[in-house]
Scaffold this motif. Sequence first.
Motif, short mmCIF file in Angstrom:
data_model
loop_
_atom_site.label_atom_id
_atom_site.label_comp_id
_atom_site.label_asym_id
_atom_site.label_seq_id
_atom_site.Cartn_x
_atom_site.Cartn_y
_atom_site.Cartn_z
N CYS A 82 0.80 -1.21 0.00
CA CYS A 82 0.00 0.00 0.00
C CYS A 82 0.84 1.28 0.00
O CYS A 82 0.87 1.99 -0.98
N ARG A 83 1.50 1.56 1.11
CA ARG A 83 2.20 2.85 1.26
C ARG A 83 3.23 3.10 0.18
O ARG A 83 3.28 4.19 -0.40
N SER A 84 4.07 2.12 -0.12
CA SER A 84 5.08 2.32 -1.15
C SER A 84 4.45 2.48 -2.53
O SER A 84 4.92 3.25 -3.35
N GLN A 85 3.36 1.77 -2.79
CA GLN A 85 2.66 1.92 -4.06
C GLN A 85 2.02 3.30 -4.16
O GLN A 85 1.99 3.90 -5.23
N MET A 86 1.49 3.80 -3.04
CA MET A 86 0.90 5.14 -3.04
C MET A 86 1.97 6.19 -3.29
O MET A 86 1.78 7.12 -4.09
N ALA A 87 3.13 6.04 -2.64
CA ALA A 87 4.24 6.98 -2.85
C ALA A 87 4.71 6.92 -4.30
O ALA A 87 4.98 7.96 -4.93
N ASP A 88 4.80 5.73 -4.84
CA ASP A 88 5.17 5.53 -6.24
C ASP A 88 4.20 6.29 -7.16
O ASP A 88 4.61 7.04 -8.05
N GLY A 89 2.91 6.11 -6.91
CA GLY A 89 1.90 6.80 -7.71
C GLY A 89 1.99 8.31 -7.61
O GLY A 89 1.87 9.02 -8.62
N TRP A 90 2.22 8.82 -6.40
CA TRP A 90 2.34 10.27 -6.22
C TRP A 90 3.54 10.83 -6.97
O TRP A 90 3.43 11.86 -7.64
N LEU A 91 4.70 10.17 -6.87
CA LEU A 91 5.87 10.70 -7.56
C LEU A 91 5.69 10.66 -9.06
O LEU A 91 6.05 11.60 -9.77
N ARG A 92 5.12 9.59 -9.57
CA ARG A 92 4.85 9.54 -11.01
C ARG A 92 3.94 10.69 -11.44
O ARG A 92 4.11 11.27 -12.50
N GLU A 93 2.97 10.99 -10.60
CA GLU A 93 2.02 12.09 -10.89
C GLU A 93 2.71 13.45 -10.82
O GLU A 93 2.49 14.32 -11.66
N LEU A 94 3.56 13.64 -9.83
CA LEU A 94 4.16 14.94 -9.56
C LEU A 94 5.44 15.23 -10.34
O LEU A 94 5.84 16.39 -10.44
N ARG A 95 6.08 14.21 -10.91
CA ARG A 95 7.37 14.44 -11.59
C ARG A 95 7.23 15.23 -12.88
O ARG A 95 8.21 15.78 -13.38
N GLY A 96 6.05 15.25 -13.46
CA GLY A 96 5.85 15.98 -14.71
C GLY A 96 6.79 15.46 -15.78
O GLY A 96 6.87 14.26 -16.02
N ASP A 97 7.55 16.36 -16.41
CA ASP A 97 8.48 15.98 -17.46
C ASP A 97 9.89 15.72 -16.93
O ASP A 97 10.82 15.50 -17.71
N ALA A 98 10.07 15.77 -15.61
CA ALA A 98 11.39 15.53 -15.02
C ALA A 98 11.85 14.11 -15.31
O ALA A 98 11.06 13.18 -15.36
N SER A 99 13.14 13.94 -15.50
CA SER A 99 13.72 12.63 -15.79
C SER A 99 13.95 11.87 -14.47
O SER A 99 15.07 11.71 -14.00
N VAL A 100 12.84 11.43 -13.88
CA VAL A 100 12.88 10.72 -12.60
C VAL A 100 12.18 9.37 -12.78
O VAL A 100 11.00 9.31 -13.07
N GLY A 101 12.95 8.30 -12.60
CA GLY A 101 12.38 6.96 -12.62
C GLY A 101 11.83 6.62 -11.25
O GLY A 101 12.34 7.08 -10.23
N VAL A 102 10.78 5.82 -11.22
CA VAL A 102 10.11 5.51 -9.96
C VAL A 102 9.83 4.01 -9.88
O VAL A 102 9.36 3.41 -10.84
N ALA A 103 10.11 3.42 -8.71
CA ALA A 103 9.78 2.03 -8.45
C ALA A 103 9.48 1.88 -6.97
O ALA A 103 9.80 2.76 -6.17
N SER A 104 8.87 0.77 -6.60
CA SER A 104 8.66 0.48 -5.20
C SER A 104 8.91 -1.00 -4.95
O SER A 104 8.83 -1.81 -5.87
N ALA A 105 9.23 -1.34 -3.73
CA ALA A 105 9.54 -2.73 -3.39
C ALA A 105 9.19 -3.00 -1.93
O ALA A 105 9.06 -2.07 -1.14
N GLY A 106 9.07 -4.26 -1.61
CA GLY A 106 8.83 -4.67 -0.23
C GLY A 106 9.99 -5.50 0.28
O GLY A 106 10.56 -6.30 -0.47
N ILE A 107 10.37 -5.32 1.54
CA ILE A 107 11.48 -6.08 2.09
C ILE A 107 11.05 -7.47 2.56
O ILE A 107 11.87 -8.35 2.70
#
Length: 102
Positions: free
Chosen positions: A49-74
């Motif tokens: 949940c939380r990491s997926q939500m953070a992943d979604g937010w960064l993808r939404e907020l990065r705009g055209d910035a060259s920022v790759g996004v992933a999430s994982a569980g330990i």
Amino acid sequence: ASLDPCAASGRPPLNRLGAVVVMGASSSKIAHGADYTTNVMFLCNHNSCRSQMADGWLRELRGDASVGVASAGIVGGTAVKPGAITVMGESGVDISKFTSDD
């Protein structure tokens, strides 16, 4: 009853690194890697949940910035929680196609 949309349940298979990596299934482009100037990994206990939500937010907020996004569980995790999909959808961020890949 808990209001936490991230209540843990079940676990999918782990990848060879022992983590569940989440990719946005609606995207035809890989969401992280060498094509990006910067890469960000959100790490959470179960990647349910939380990491997926953070992943979604960064993808939404990065705009055209060259920022790759992933999430994982330990520890491993589950598919995206229905409560997380609802909460993010109410904010205009669609994570309903996110999956846990092995």
